[in-house]
Enzyme design. Structure first.
Site, PDB file in Angstrom:
ATOM      1  N   HIS A 107      -0.349 -13.173   9.008  1.00 57.65           N
ATOM      2  CA  HIS A 107       0.948 -12.489   8.870  1.00 57.65           C
ATOM      3  C   HIS A 107       1.688 -12.622  10.197  1.00 57.65           C
ATOM      4  O   HIS A 107       1.120 -12.331  11.263  1.00 57.65           O
ATOM      5  CB  HIS A 107       0.782 -10.994   8.586  1.00 57.65           C
ATOM      6  CG  HIS A 107       0.153 -10.663   7.263  1.00 57.65           C
ATOM      7  ND1 HIS A 107       0.748 -10.954   6.054  1.00 57.65           N
ATOM      8  CD2 HIS A 107      -1.007 -10.023   6.973  1.00 57.65           C
ATOM      9  CE1 HIS A 107      -0.036 -10.516   5.078  1.00 57.65           C
ATOM     10  NE2 HIS A 107      -1.100  -9.955   5.595  1.00 57.65           N
ATOM     11  N   ASP A 151      -2.668 -10.970  -1.143  1.00 56.82           N
ATOM     12  CA  ASP A 151      -1.585 -11.533  -0.330  1.00 56.82           C
ATOM     13  C   ASP A 151      -2.069 -12.771   0.431  1.00 56.82           C
ATOM     14  O   ASP A 151      -1.266 -13.478   1.039  1.00 56.82           O
ATOM     15  CB  ASP A 151      -0.997 -10.489   0.639  1.00 56.82           C
ATOM     16  CG  ASP A 151      -2.021  -9.814   1.519  1.00 56.82           C
ATOM     17  OD1 ASP A 151      -3.176  -9.678   1.092  1.00 56.82           O
ATOM     18  OD2 ASP A 151      -1.665  -9.418   2.647  1.00 56.82           O
ATOM     19  N   GLU A 201      -7.970 -10.264  -0.389  1.00 56.35           N
ATOM     20  CA  GLU A 201      -6.793  -9.541  -0.898  1.00 56.35           C
ATOM     21  C   GLU A 201      -5.724 -10.532  -1.364  1.00 56.35           C
ATOM     22  O   GLU A 201      -5.540 -11.598  -0.775  1.00 56.35           O
ATOM     23  CB  GLU A 201      -6.243  -8.594   0.175  1.00 56.35           C
ATOM     24  CG  GLU A 201      -7.072  -7.310   0.254  1.00 56.35           C
ATOM     25  CD  GLU A 201      -6.310  -6.134   0.832  1.00 56.35           C
ATOM     26  OE1 GLU A 201      -6.443  -5.038   0.275  1.00 56.35           O
ATOM     27  OE2 GLU A 201      -5.601  -6.311   1.837  1.00 56.35           O
ATOM     28  N   ASP A 209      -5.965 -11.353   8.537  1.00 59.57           N
ATOM     29  CA  ASP A 209      -5.226 -10.125   8.889  1.00 59.57           C
ATOM     30  C   ASP A 209      -5.361  -9.746  10.368  1.00 59.57           C
ATOM     31  O   ASP A 209      -4.459  -9.127  10.947  1.00 59.57           O
ATOM     32  CB  ASP A 209      -5.747  -8.942   8.062  1.00 59.57           C
ATOM     33  CG  ASP A 209      -5.111  -8.859   6.687  1.00 59.57           C
ATOM     34  OD1 ASP A 209      -4.056  -9.474   6.473  1.00 59.57           O
ATOM     35  OD2 ASP A 209      -5.677  -8.163   5.829  1.00 59.57           O
ATOM     36  N   HIS A 238       0.839  -1.217   0.000  1.00 58.64           N
ATOM     37  CA  HIS A 238       0.000   0.000   0.000  1.00 58.64           C
ATOM     38  C   HIS A 238       0.871   1.263   0.000  1.00 58.64           C
ATOM     39  O   HIS A 238       0.662   2.166   0.792  1.00 58.64           O
ATOM     40  CB  HIS A 238      -0.926   0.038   1.228  1.00 58.64           C
ATOM     41  CG  HIS A 238      -2.021  -0.987   1.179  1.00 58.64           C
ATOM     42  ND1 HIS A 238      -3.306  -0.725   1.524  1.00 58.64           N
ATOM     43  CD2 HIS A 238      -2.019  -2.279   0.817  1.00 58.64           C
ATOM     44  CE1 HIS A 238      -4.057  -1.804   1.389  1.00 58.64           C
ATOM     45  NE2 HIS A 238      -3.280  -2.755   0.959  1.00 58.64           N
ATOM     46  N   HIS A 254     -10.219  -6.155   7.244  1.00 61.79           N
ATOM     47  CA  HIS A 254     -10.370  -4.748   6.994  1.00 61.79           C
ATOM     48  C   HIS A 254     -11.061  -4.439   5.684  1.00 61.79           C
ATOM     49  O   HIS A 254     -11.065  -3.270   5.254  1.00 61.79           O
ATOM     50  CB  HIS A 254      -8.997  -4.046   7.030  1.00 61.79           C
ATOM     51  CG  HIS A 254      -8.054  -4.532   5.966  1.00 61.79           C
ATOM     52  ND1 HIS A 254      -7.748  -3.763   4.875  1.00 61.79           N
ATOM     53  CD2 HIS A 254      -7.408  -5.687   5.792  1.00 61.79           C
ATOM     54  CE1 HIS A 254      -6.913  -4.417   4.085  1.00 61.79           C
ATOM     55  NE2 HIS A 254      -6.699  -5.583   4.622  1.00 61.79           N
TER      56      HIS A 254
HETATM   57 FE1  FEO Z   1      -5.637  -7.325   3.826  1.00 61.92          FE
HETATM   58 FE2  FEO Z   1      -2.919  -9.131   4.476  1.00 61.92          FE
HETATM   59  O1  FEO Z   1      -4.203  -8.351   3.416  1.00 61.92           O
END
Ligand code: FEO
Length: 407
Positions: free
Chosen positions: A223, A80, A78, A162, A22, A143
């Site tokens: 993550h 990722d 998303e 996330d 981002h 999110h």
């Molecule tokens: Fe909202 Fe880790 O992507």
């Protein structure tokens, strides 16, 4: 492949690059945690970043015949997390994609997957894998609109994607109980919250209600670290932040100044906001690193952007930062434009246009009148020449800005 709980295996990817994200750079890298649950029906929870999709599918095929994969749960679309889905779904002919209704059109468009491959779930739905069961709970806007969390009832592991994550690449360490000192990750955990979750603060407490109603042994994030101890502390941090964030707000003042008057204005604003108990940082953009400034914008609760006017336009380099705003998660964040001028003062209006284009809550005179009844404050905030001559207006504007970021 690493077992994190009975028959649940981490099959993700650690990305130790400085990861572009981002328009920011994740200096400590990150990981994309995907999990394989082995049962009579095998289920995969999320995948990895698009960049590593092919590698992911090849690695997964080494530990599981892909035609024995029954479900691919996508908690969040998303790329990722869903990035390997396109490659995977074509090599796993018996797998259904499990996701919320809102995720379906997004995944169909992103990966050209036919409608028949989807199994739509909503809050409270359960899915038997044989010996064990998954349940699903929507967590919209944490999110993005389609997000959900997935719960494995027998092991009491919650897969949150996330939510509760940390952007750290720590090859070899997955659970926080494996860290020599789990406290060392706390700052990164908090920074992640601030960057990714805090802009969606109003959706945190409904999610906390979901989480608190589930007996938990572990939070398997997508993550960074898996949380396998002191869960109350991490859940509590989200809950407290959502409740009390407004008592501990941060303002950022960005400015550049030709003659020094806009800088003086910034200093007055800084003093006024500090006096009102707000943490304030002022940055002269001419002397700052752009990526660092963008990070500070993300972290602040409200941002004031100031520039002198030069030939009816901005002076200095502020515009290079304003052009990046649309790429950041700043929608709804309070902002205001200000500046000192000589014979005309259009720079503040140019700033205002950028703020509104990025979806920021840029203060306008009408907002001030509607919310406070004050008619002596105008936004964008402009003063002619020396701001010392306009102190009452700057002080009043500071109070309005302070209230806007607090409430
Ligand atoms: Fe909202 Fe880790 O992507």
């Amino acid at each position: 492949m690493k077992e994190i709980a009975k028959n649940i295996y981490w099959v993700g990817k650690v990305d130790d690059r400085k990861v572009p994200f981002h328009r920011l750079i994740l200096e400590k890298g990150t990981s994309y945690n995907a999990y394989l649950i082995k049962d009579e029906k095998n289920a995969l929870i999320d995948t990895v970043d698009l960049l590593f999709g092919r590698e992911f599918v090849e690695n997964l095929a080494e530990v599981l015949p892909l035609d024995t994969l029954s479900y691919v749960v996508i908690n969040h679309t998303e790329p990722d997390h869903s990035g390997a889905l396109g490659a995977l779904i074509r090599k796993a002919p018996n797998a259904q994609v499990v996701c919320t209704a809102k995720a379906v059109p997004e995944l169909m468009a992103m990966y050209k997957i036919e409608a028949s491959r989807f199994l739509v779930v909503t809050t409270g739905d359960e899915l038997s894998l044989g010996e064990t069961t998954l349940s699903f709970h929507e967590t919209p806007f944490l999110h993005t609109e389609e997000t959900m969390v997935t719960y494995h009832k027998e092991t009491q592991v919650l897969f949150t994607c996330d939510i509760f994550s940390t952007h750290v690449a720590d090859e070899g360490v997955l659970k926080i109980s494996e860290l020599p000192d789990a406290e060392t990750m706390l700052e990164d955990f908090k920074v992640y919250y601030k960057l990714i979750m805090d802009p969606h603060r109003r959706y945190i407490l409904p999610m906390i209600d979901v989480v608190k109603n589930l007996p938990l042994t572990m939070i398997a994030t997508s993550h960074g670290y898996v949380l396998d101890q002191d869960l109350e502390k991490y859940i509590g941090f989200y809950e407290e932040s959502a409740h009390e964030g407004k008592n501990n707000v941060k303002a950022l003042i960005l400015f550049n100044s030709m003659s020094g008057n806009t800088k003086k204005m910034a200093r007055i604003l800084e003093g006024e906001l500090t006096a009102q108990g707000i943490q304030v940082e002022s940055v002269n953009t001419e002397k700052a690193d752009k990526d660092e400034v963008l990070r500070k914008i993300q972290e602040a609760d409200g941002v004031l952007f100031g520039s002198s006017t030069r030939y009816a336009d901005l002076s200095g380099n502020l515009e290079t930062i304003l052009k990046e705003l649309k790429e950041l998660e700043v929608e709804g964040k309070v902002a205001a434009a200000f500046g000192s001028y000589g014979w005309s003062g259009e720079a503040a209006e140019v700033i205002q246009d950028y703020l509104l284009a990025a979806g920021m809550k840029a203060l306008r005179s009408s907002d001030v009148i509607k919310s406070t009844g004050m008619d002596n404050v105008t936004f964008p905030l402009r003063v002619k020449f020396n701001p010392e001559d306009s102190l009452p207006m700057i002080k009043a504007a500071s109070a309005v800005f302070a209230d806007a970021i607090r409430y």
